[in-house]
Design a protein around this motif. Sequence first.
Motif, PDB file in Angstrom:
ATOM      1  N   ALA A   1       0.820  -1.217   0.000  1.00 48.58           N
ATOM      2  CA  ALA A   1       0.000   0.000   0.000  1.00 48.58           C
ATOM      3  C   ALA A   1       0.853   1.267   0.000  1.00 48.58           C
ATOM      4  O   ALA A   1       0.460   2.278  -0.591  1.00 48.58           O
ATOM      5  CB  ALA A   1      -0.933   0.002   1.210  1.00 48.58           C
ATOM      6  N   VAL A   2       2.006   1.225   0.681  1.00 47.62           N
ATOM      7  CA  VAL A   2       2.786   2.450   0.880  1.00 47.62           C
ATOM      8  C   VAL A   2       4.093   2.493   0.099  1.00 47.62           C
ATOM      9  O   VAL A   2       4.767   3.530   0.089  1.00 47.62           O
ATOM     10  CB  VAL A   2       3.107   2.653   2.381  1.00 47.62           C
ATOM     11  CG1 VAL A   2       1.829   2.675   3.211  1.00 47.62           C
ATOM     12  CG2 VAL A   2       4.069   1.588   2.897  1.00 47.62           C
ATOM     13  N   ALA A   3       4.481   1.414  -0.565  1.00 42.92           N
ATOM     14  CA  ALA A   3       5.814   1.319  -1.172  1.00 42.92           C
ATOM     15  C   ALA A   3       6.101   2.440  -2.154  1.00 42.92           C
ATOM     16  O   ALA A   3       7.238   2.937  -2.237  1.00 42.92           O
ATOM     17  CB  ALA A   3       5.991  -0.037  -1.857  1.00 42.92           C
ATOM     18  N   ASN A   4       5.093   2.887  -2.903  1.00 39.42           N
ATOM     19  CA  ASN A   4       5.344   3.909  -3.919  1.00 39.42           C
ATOM     20  C   ASN A   4       5.696   5.266  -3.329  1.00 39.42           C
ATOM     21  O   ASN A   4       6.153   6.160  -4.052  1.00 39.42           O
ATOM     22  CB  ASN A   4       4.113   4.058  -4.826  1.00 39.42           C
ATOM     23  CG  ASN A   4       4.462   4.671  -6.171  1.00 39.42           C
ATOM     24  OD1 ASN A   4       5.417   4.264  -6.811  1.00 39.42           O
ATOM     25  ND2 ASN A   4       3.692   5.660  -6.597  1.00 39.42           N
ATOM     26  N   GLY A   5       5.540   5.415  -2.026  1.00 32.93           N
ATOM     27  CA  GLY A   5       5.886   6.686  -1.386  1.00 32.93           C
ATOM     28  C   GLY A   5       7.311   6.729  -0.859  1.00 32.93           C
ATOM     29  O   GLY A   5       7.646   7.606  -0.063  1.00 32.93           O
ATOM     30  N   TRP A   6       8.173   5.833  -1.318  1.00 36.12           N
ATOM     31  CA  TRP A   6       9.540   5.737  -0.793  1.00 36.12           C
ATOM     32  C   TRP A   6      10.331   7.030  -0.930  1.00 36.12           C
ATOM     33  O   TRP A   6      11.250   7.300  -0.143  1.00 36.12           O
ATOM     34  CB  TRP A   6      10.284   4.604  -1.513  1.00 36.12           C
ATOM     35  CG  TRP A   6      10.366   4.769  -3.010  1.00 36.12           C
ATOM     36  CD1 TRP A   6       9.491   4.286  -3.930  1.00 36.12           C
ATOM     37  CD2 TRP A   6      11.361   5.498  -3.749  1.00 36.12           C
ATOM     38  NE1 TRP A   6       9.870   4.651  -5.202  1.00 36.12           N
ATOM     39  CE2 TRP A   6      11.018   5.394  -5.122  1.00 36.12           C
ATOM     40  CE3 TRP A   6      12.499   6.208  -3.395  1.00 36.12           C
ATOM     41  CZ2 TRP A   6      11.776   5.978  -6.132  1.00 36.12           C
ATOM     42  CZ3 TRP A   6      13.264   6.802  -4.401  1.00 36.12           C
ATOM     43  CH2 TRP A   6      12.902   6.680  -5.751  1.00 36.12           C
ATOM     44  N   ALA A   7       9.994   7.869  -1.922  1.00 38.80           N
ATOM     45  CA  ALA A   7      10.768   9.099  -2.142  1.00 38.80           C
ATOM     46  C   ALA A   7      10.316  10.255  -1.261  1.00 38.80           C
ATOM     47  O   ALA A   7      11.020  11.274  -1.179  1.00 38.80           O
ATOM     48  CB  ALA A   7      10.676   9.515  -3.609  1.00 38.80           C
ATOM     49  N   ILE A   8       9.170  10.130  -0.607  1.00 40.68           N
ATOM     50  CA  ILE A   8       8.646  11.254   0.183  1.00 40.68           C
ATOM     51  C   ILE A   8       9.628  11.704   1.265  1.00 40.68           C
ATOM     52  O   ILE A   8       9.884  12.910   1.410  1.00 40.68           O
ATOM     53  CB  ILE A   8       7.279  10.892   0.808  1.00 40.68           C
ATOM     54  CG1 ILE A   8       6.262  10.570  -0.293  1.00 40.68           C
ATOM     55  CG2 ILE A   8       6.753  12.032   1.681  1.00 40.68           C
ATOM     56  CD1 ILE A   8       4.949  10.005   0.233  1.00 40.68           C
ATOM     57  N   PRO A   9      10.231  10.803   2.048  1.00 36.95           N
ATOM     58  CA  PRO A   9      11.139  11.273   3.099  1.00 36.95           C
ATOM     59  C   PRO A   9      12.539  11.631   2.625  1.00 36.95           C
ATOM     60  O   PRO A   9      13.397  11.967   3.451  1.00 36.95           O
ATOM     61  CB  PRO A   9      11.178  10.080   4.077  1.00 36.95           C
ATOM     62  CG  PRO A   9      10.924   8.892   3.222  1.00 36.95           C
ATOM     63  CD  PRO A   9       9.980   9.355   2.146  1.00 36.95           C
ATOM     64  N   THR A  10      12.799  11.569   1.318  1.00 34.68           N
ATOM     65  CA  THR A  10      14.134  11.945   0.843  1.00 34.68           C
ATOM     66  C   THR A  10      14.281  13.458   0.708  1.00 34.68           C
ATOM     67  O   THR A  10      15.387  13.962   0.581  1.00 34.68           O
ATOM     68  CB  THR A  10      14.433  11.304  -0.522  1.00 34.68           C
ATOM     69  OG1 THR A  10      13.510  11.815  -1.500  1.00 34.68           O
ATOM     70  CG2 THR A  10      14.317   9.785  -0.456  1.00 34.68           C
ATOM     71  N   ALA A  11      13.170  14.186   0.714  1.00 38.14           N
ATOM     72  CA  ALA A  11      13.187  15.617   0.405  1.00 38.14           C
ATOM     73  C   ALA A  11      13.658  16.455   1.590  1.00 38.14           C
ATOM     74  O   ALA A  11      13.504  16.083   2.753  1.00 38.14           O
ATOM     75  CB  ALA A  11      11.794  16.065  -0.024  1.00 38.14           C
TER      76      ALA A  11
END
Length: 432
Positions: free
Chosen positions: A144-154
Amino acid sequence: MYRVWNFLTDYSLLLIIGAVTALIWANTDPSGYHHFVEMPLWGNEYIGVHYDHWAQAWGEGAAAILPDHPHRVLTLHYLVNDMLMAFFFAIAGKEVWEAVALESGSLRGKKSLTPLIATSGGMFGPIAVYLGLAAIMGSETYDAVANGWAIPTATDIAFSYLVGRMIFGAGHPAVRFLLLLAIADDAAGLIILAIFYPSGDLAPVWLLFSFGSAAAVYLLANWLPRRLDRGNQARPNSTWMREKLGFWPYAVAGAACWFGFAQSGIHPALGLLPIVATIPHADRAFGIFAAAEEHLTDLLNHIEHILKHPVEVILLFFGLMNAGVEFSSMGDATWLVLAGLLIGKPVGILFMGWLAAHPMGLGLPQGMRTVDLLIIGCIAAIGFTVSLFIATVAFDAGPVRDAAKMGALFSFAAAAVSFVVAAVIGVEKQES
């Protein structure tokens, strides 16, 4: 009044005002807020979200509002996120371009290696924490959440810079290190958005159209006048282009480039980036957020100064369009984003920064300690603007997107953590 406006814009408080307003509105009148965000402005065949997607997002009554069923719908959300935010990313791209391309750019040469390597830790650390914890939670949560992996890189450059100056002082080398790290982080974020979060199926022909528009305006409005002026110190052709046409050739090419991105499948908010490199620019950069750049007269810096305050207003609406999440939406994605930022960022930056400075022998700026990397990592964990943006493109509308947005908003907690860590470690402020 002028002082109040400068205070609001210098500290990006308009973005916070927009975000807080959205939170209050969404939690007191969720239906009214939702319909405000999805408000249809123009039914057409070319620009906006697909009609079916809009109708599903709007809910009951969509057919009565747009009975002719246009192919696309330009909504208020699309106007802000996909069109106006292109100016925000253009300014970020301008800083990246100067840092990389100019001889005095801050991301050129050996001096940039340690911050760049530390940036890699600030990217891979959050990804590892986010996906690792998601895997521990089970396959259903992970999927469910895997595609959000880049959110905390910002990393939010403006707020990180503000907090960094408050902790270290304007003259501390750690502030310059933080800015180098943040701008490299932004560059990586732009690449991630372009590659991993397309807005549709890739159409290479339209992408060629975008880059062709950029190449054409560079050749006709930049290279050719300078070529014709060779050996003539009066530079009549370049002067005529600047005085008579100004930024208009680049505005026209920018519109064409943006439209090409929108049709190509690459997120259209990145659509002005190819134009940035085509605009005449100064031979040197004074650094990110450097006040001295206000006195530069080249066209690129002139355009940036024109856009500075309008972009702050755009950020007000960006916060208003995207931060309206009900508190009941908090879920697994909220805590994963926060863990990625508050744990992955500091640990990744500290480890990779230490690795670059000591085992690799690249060193740190004079006057900066290894332990300062931990504070920098905590400050860089303020994701906010770009994290919020990635959350909106990583997930379809629904509870997972709302939960991820809440994590991006709560990343402001990293500022408080930074002050606590700095107090425990001990920092000697340097104001000049």
